[in-house]
Write a protein that holds these residues in place. Sequence first.
Motif, PDB file in Angstrom:
ATOM      1  N   THR A  54       0.873  -1.168   0.000  1.00 12.13           N
ATOM      2  CA  THR A  54       0.000   0.000   0.000  1.00 12.13           C
ATOM      3  C   THR A  54       0.909   1.217   0.000  1.00 12.13           C
ATOM      4  O   THR A  54       1.717   1.395   0.907  1.00 12.13           O
ATOM      5  CB  THR A  54      -0.897   0.014   1.257  1.00 12.13           C
ATOM      6  N   HIS A  57       2.374   3.512   3.113  1.00  6.31           N
ATOM      7  CA  HIS A  57       1.938   2.959   4.398  1.00  6.31           C
ATOM      8  C   HIS A  57       2.950   1.915   4.891  1.00  6.31           C
ATOM      9  O   HIS A  57       3.307   0.998   4.147  1.00  6.31           O
ATOM     10  CB  HIS A  57       0.566   2.302   4.261  1.00  6.31           C
ATOM     11  N   LYS A 153       3.442   9.591   9.792  1.00  2.25           N
ATOM     12  CA  LYS A 153       2.233   8.770   9.723  1.00  2.25           C
ATOM     13  C   LYS A 153       0.953   9.548   9.975  1.00  2.25           C
ATOM     14  O   LYS A 153      -0.102   9.188   9.456  1.00  2.25           O
ATOM     15  CB  LYS A 153       2.348   7.589  10.690  1.00  2.25           C
TER      16      LYS A 153
END
Length: 175
Positions: A54, A57, A153
């Motif tokens: 992904t 991520h 993040k």
Amino acid sequence: MPVNVIPERLANFRVYLDGKQDLKGVADLELPSFESLKDTVKGAGIAGEYESPTLGHFGSMKLTLNWRTVEKALLILMKQQAQRLDCRGAFQDYDAGEGSYKIRAVRVVIQGPPISTKPGKYENGAATGGSSEVEVFYLKVTIDGEDLVEIDKFNFICKIGGVDYLKDIKTALGA
């Protein structure tokens, strides 16, 4: 890096907590691994299956600080809040063309909360050891002034080599 330059070693490093406190008792650092979140793709038109990352991520990332002795800084690092660690180093390279050594600055900035503290053991005439582990929410790696990796993040930033892999995802989400 020029072809005739041979990267040799990290000559030395220092770690600063929250931009001010020098953590002199740190023996070494274990930098986090980058493991993409992934899923297995299989189905019609695919001869088998494969794992697909992904974009932007990553799974849980941890920084480990290994200590020679039980230090005040080791215990202060246990504060139950995000800690900012500024790890500054000097890479030593050998320039075969010039016959001389060169130093390159390397900087790793990490922010996150402590998740594990091991004070070590007591043994006569020996280092006590010990370790601290920090969950990495933010990481930036800079070598010789060039930002090579930045992962944040919570702010949807994943820049690697100048490309932000989360830019299009942020746009799609309306951010």
